[in-house]
Write an enzyme that holds these catalytic residues in place. Structure first.
Site: not given
Length: 277
Positions: A145, A158
């Site tokens: 990401s 995350y």
């Protein structure tokens, strides 16, 4: 390694019921791949499979599994290896989001996210790597990401998972050099449902959590079909690393130039960008 040949075997894609995963299924089918599609949403997954089957002459198998369940993920890996000995591509795309500071996120919430975003990647890679090694010209793709490049506040869980995916993939790429192609992908703000489906720590008031999801959703502007095409192109050309959209490329440069201060520098860049509009 030679360019990847999409027609040689089955491509396994997780998180295939929507977003980038759905578009990957279509992009791979257009290039002649047989497909094994994985998601927890049975209804949406079947709709994607039906749409792909309508335009593809290759087999399309579906597997409904919740990757937050470690036992179910191990069983899935064994089943995929057994039922698709011709697999030449594994794309670990599935992911979930969880908002909240480290102190707000409970141990159980943190573990749930790590199960989907990281442990499932390792488990499925371990299960299918012998198959990929056995089939010449195979390739592995793991989606990290933007938050595998930078680590903003409120995204500790995350970012931890996505930095872990990045490290796992980069080390594995070195180990598999010359035998299996490996690509790590860092998408920026892709227009998917990850914001609307994101969880917030249970300790965060509902109104605050909703406002956070709405703000996050505004940053997701890059078309998922374009992101999928970039990933497929990276696979074909055996690119080791892919950053998608300026929202990933700019923070990557800032993190390299200002490794200890990129958060404040990025905030200034965003503020300046807001004034220029």
């Amino acid at each position: 390694m030679d360019r990847y040949d999409f027609t040689l075997g089955t491509a396994v894609v997780t998180g295939a019921a929507g977003g980038i995963g759905e578009q990957l299924a279509h992009a791979l089918a257009r290039r002649g791949s047989a497909l094994a599609l994985v998601d927890r949403d049975a209804e949406r997954l079947e709709l994607v499979a039906k749409a792909v089957r309508a335009v593809s002459g290759r087999p399309v198998a579906t597997y409904v599994v919740d990757l937050s369940d470690d036992d179910a993920t191990h069983a899935l890996g064994a089943r995929l290896a057994d039922e698709h000995p011709d697999a030449t591509l594994l794309i670990n795309n599935a992911g979930v989001a969880l908002g909240g500071t480290f102190e707000q996120v409970s141990e159980e919430e943190f573990d749930w996210l790590m199960a989907v975003n990281y442990r499932a990647v390792v488990t499925l890679t371990r299960a299918l790597l012998p198959v990929l090694r056995a089939n010449a010209g195979s390739h592995l793709v793991n989606l990290s990401s933007l938050f595998g490049l930078i680590a903003p506040p409120g995204q500790v869980a995350y970012a931890t998972s996505k930095f872990a995916v990045r490290g796992f993939t980069e080390a594995l790429r070195a180990e598999l050099a010359g035998s299996v192609g490996v690509t790590v992908v860092h998408p920026g703000g892709i227009r998917t449902g990850i914001a609307s489906s994101a969880r917030s720590a249970a300790s965060i008031p509902a109104s605050e959590a909703a406002a956070g999801r709405a703000g996050f959703n505004k940053l997701l502007t890059y078309p998922p079909e374009k992101a999928a095409e970039e990933i497929v192109s990276a696979v074909e050309r055996r690119r080791p690393r892919l950053l998608i959209a300026l929202s990933a490329r700019v923070p990557d440069v800032l993190a390299r130039l200002f490794p200890a201060r990129y958060s404040s520098v990025l905030a200034l860049v965003l503020k300046a960008g807001g004034r220029s509009r």
